[in-house]
Design a protein around this motif. Sequence first.
Motif, PDB file in Angstrom:
ATOM      1  N   UNK A 191     -52.826  27.680  22.869  1.00 35.74           N
ATOM      2  CA  UNK A 191     -53.470  28.451  23.935  1.00 35.74           C
ATOM      3  C   UNK A 191     -53.565  29.930  23.561  1.00 35.74           C
ATOM      4  N   UNK A 192     -52.519  30.458  22.917  1.00 37.17           N
ATOM      5  CA  UNK A 192     -52.573  31.846  22.460  1.00 37.17           C
ATOM      6  C   UNK A 192     -53.676  32.025  21.427  1.00 37.17           C
ATOM      7  N   UNK A 193     -53.768  31.083  20.496  1.00 38.62           N
ATOM      8  CA  UNK A 193     -54.810  31.160  19.471  1.00 38.62           C
ATOM      9  C   UNK A 193     -56.197  31.178  20.110  1.00 38.62           C
ATOM     10  N   UNK A 194     -56.415  30.310  21.087  1.00 36.63           N
ATOM     11  CA  UNK A 194     -57.712  30.248  21.765  1.00 36.63           C
ATOM     12  C   UNK A 194     -57.994  31.533  22.535  1.00 36.63           C
ATOM     13  N   UNK A 195     -56.979  32.026  23.254  1.00 41.04           N
ATOM     14  CA  UNK A 195     -57.170  33.231  24.064  1.00 41.04           C
ATOM     15  C   UNK A 195     -57.496  34.448  23.210  1.00 41.04           C
ATOM     16  N   UNK A 196     -56.952  34.468  21.985  1.00 42.96           N
ATOM     17  CA  UNK A 196     -57.153  35.622  21.101  1.00 42.96           C
ATOM     18  C   UNK A 196     -58.392  35.495  20.232  1.00 42.96           C
ATOM     19  N   UNK A 197     -59.007  34.335  20.206  1.00 37.73           N
ATOM     20  CA  UNK A 197     -60.138  34.124  19.313  1.00 37.73           C
ATOM     21  C   UNK A 197     -59.721  33.976  17.869  1.00 37.73           C
ATOM     22  N   UNK A 198     -58.544  33.388  17.647  1.00 38.53           N
ATOM     23  CA  UNK A 198     -58.046  33.196  16.285  1.00 38.53           C
ATOM     24  C   UNK A 198     -58.952  32.264  15.497  1.00 38.53           C
ATOM     25  N   UNK A 199     -58.945  32.453  14.183  1.00 40.38           N
ATOM     26  CA  UNK A 199     -59.817  31.664  13.319  1.00 40.38           C
ATOM     27  C   UNK A 199     -59.467  30.199  13.283  1.00 40.38           C
ATOM     28  N   UNK A 200     -58.186  29.878  13.412  1.00 40.27           N
ATOM     29  CA  UNK A 200     -57.752  28.488  13.437  1.00 40.27           C
ATOM     30  C   UNK A 200     -56.534  28.336  14.322  1.00 40.27           C
ATOM     31  N   UNK A 201     -56.470  27.216  15.013  1.00 39.77           N
ATOM     32  CA  UNK A 201     -55.283  26.825  15.770  1.00 39.77           C
ATOM     33  C   UNK A 201     -54.772  25.548  15.119  1.00 39.77           C
ATOM     34  N   UNK A 202     -53.643  25.657  14.434  1.00 36.29           N
ATOM     35  CA  UNK A 202     -53.111  24.539  13.642  1.00 36.29           C
ATOM     36  C   UNK A 202     -51.834  24.022  14.299  1.00 36.29           C
ATOM     37  N   UNK A 203     -51.877  22.787  14.750  1.00 34.44           N
ATOM     38  CA  UNK A 203     -50.709  22.185  15.367  1.00 34.44           C
ATOM     39  C   UNK A 203     -49.871  21.455  14.341  1.00 34.44           C
ATOM     40  N   UNK A 204     -48.549  21.598  14.450  1.00 37.24           N
ATOM     41  CA  UNK A 204     -47.637  20.865  13.572  1.00 37.24           C
ATOM     42  C   UNK A 204     -46.836  19.868  14.404  1.00 37.24           C
ATOM     43  N   UNK A 205     -46.543  18.728  13.810  1.00 35.65           N
ATOM     44  CA  UNK A 205     -45.846  17.655  14.510  1.00 35.65           C
ATOM     45  C   UNK A 205     -44.366  17.606  14.156  1.00 35.65           C
ATOM     46  N   UNK A 206     -43.850  18.726  13.686  1.00 36.34           N
ATOM     47  CA  UNK A 206     -42.452  18.801  13.265  1.00 36.34           C
ATOM     48  C   UNK A 206     -41.530  19.232  14.399  1.00 36.34           C
ATOM     49  N   UNK A 207     -42.102  19.543  15.573  1.00 32.84           N
ATOM     50  CA  UNK A 207     -41.301  20.016  16.686  1.00 32.84           C
ATOM     51  C   UNK A 207     -41.409  19.122  17.896  1.00 32.84           C
ATOM     52  N   UNK A 208     -41.532  19.720  19.085  1.00 35.63           N
ATOM     53  CA  UNK A 208     -41.543  18.952  20.322  1.00 35.63           C
ATOM     54  C   UNK A 208     -42.928  18.498  20.747  1.00 35.63           C
ATOM     55  N   UNK A 209     -43.963  19.129  20.217  1.00 42.02           N
ATOM     56  CA  UNK A 209     -45.314  18.720  20.568  1.00 42.02           C
ATOM     57  C   UNK A 209     -45.692  17.388  19.940  1.00 42.02           C
ATOM     58  N   UNK A 210     -46.633  16.711  20.556  1.00 44.15           N
ATOM     59  CA  UNK A 210     -47.102  15.409  20.076  1.00 44.15           C
ATOM     60  C   UNK A 210     -48.607  15.471  19.842  1.00 44.15           C
ATOM     61  N   UNK A 211     -49.140  14.425  19.234  1.00 44.91           N
ATOM     62  CA  UNK A 211     -50.599  14.363  19.049  1.00 44.91           C
ATOM     63  C   UNK A 211     -51.309  14.462  20.404  1.00 44.91           C
TER      64      UNK A 211
END
Length: 235
Positions: A191-211
């Motif tokens: 969400x931060x990446x989207x709000x800032x207009x970042x070039x890429x938002x890359x999710x990693x599955x090594x933590x608590x988030x899921x697909x």
Amino acid sequence: MAGIKGILFDKDGTLIDFDRTWFEVADLMALKAANGSRSRADHLLIEAGYDFGTRRFKADSVFAAGTNADVIALWYPGQSPAERQATVEDYDRFVGENASAKPYGLPGVKDAITKLHGLGYRMGVATNDSTRGAERTLAALGMSQLFDAAYGYDAVANPKPAPDTVRAFCDLTGYKPSEVAMVGDNRHDMEMARAAGAGMAIGVLSGNGTRETLSPLADILIESVADLPGLLAGE
């Protein structure tokens, strides 16, 4: 991907093993808030997002995604603003002494960060931990020299998921948001990446988030930061 020059990394669940590093500290925090009552401490942990069945913090829960201030607001709801600020400062010190000094790095992450640094990427940490905690964690991992800056929730006016940290990193590096990738394991990173207009938002599955939790907002998902050099190289 060819336009990416800078990379911001979340810390917990992205650079370090979140559950392994944080459960012991979270338990001590809860016992402190519960004045030593085991049953009350367990209730506070569940409130903050710990699942005793899976022995993991739930994705996007207060403890997994929030700041110490968010945790204190949850656990001490009747405090005045001055009392809350003093409590947050106390817990920031407590966490800094108990968590950031002994983090568990995720496999392959340090090698990947070292490689990215050697390729010329400028890198920063964007975390909802305190800045001091982030800096101590990087030092404990032996990675301080690889990062240009560490931004905790107390380093910006509005922490994640607000865009402030991306903007601060851009001010430091001179990069445009479109030249910066954000890497993290929770929705607030994306969400931060989207709000800032970042070039890429890359999710990693090594933590608590899921697909399921990350896919709606991430440009791409990878298993770990260890896979990032290959991704940026187009492999």
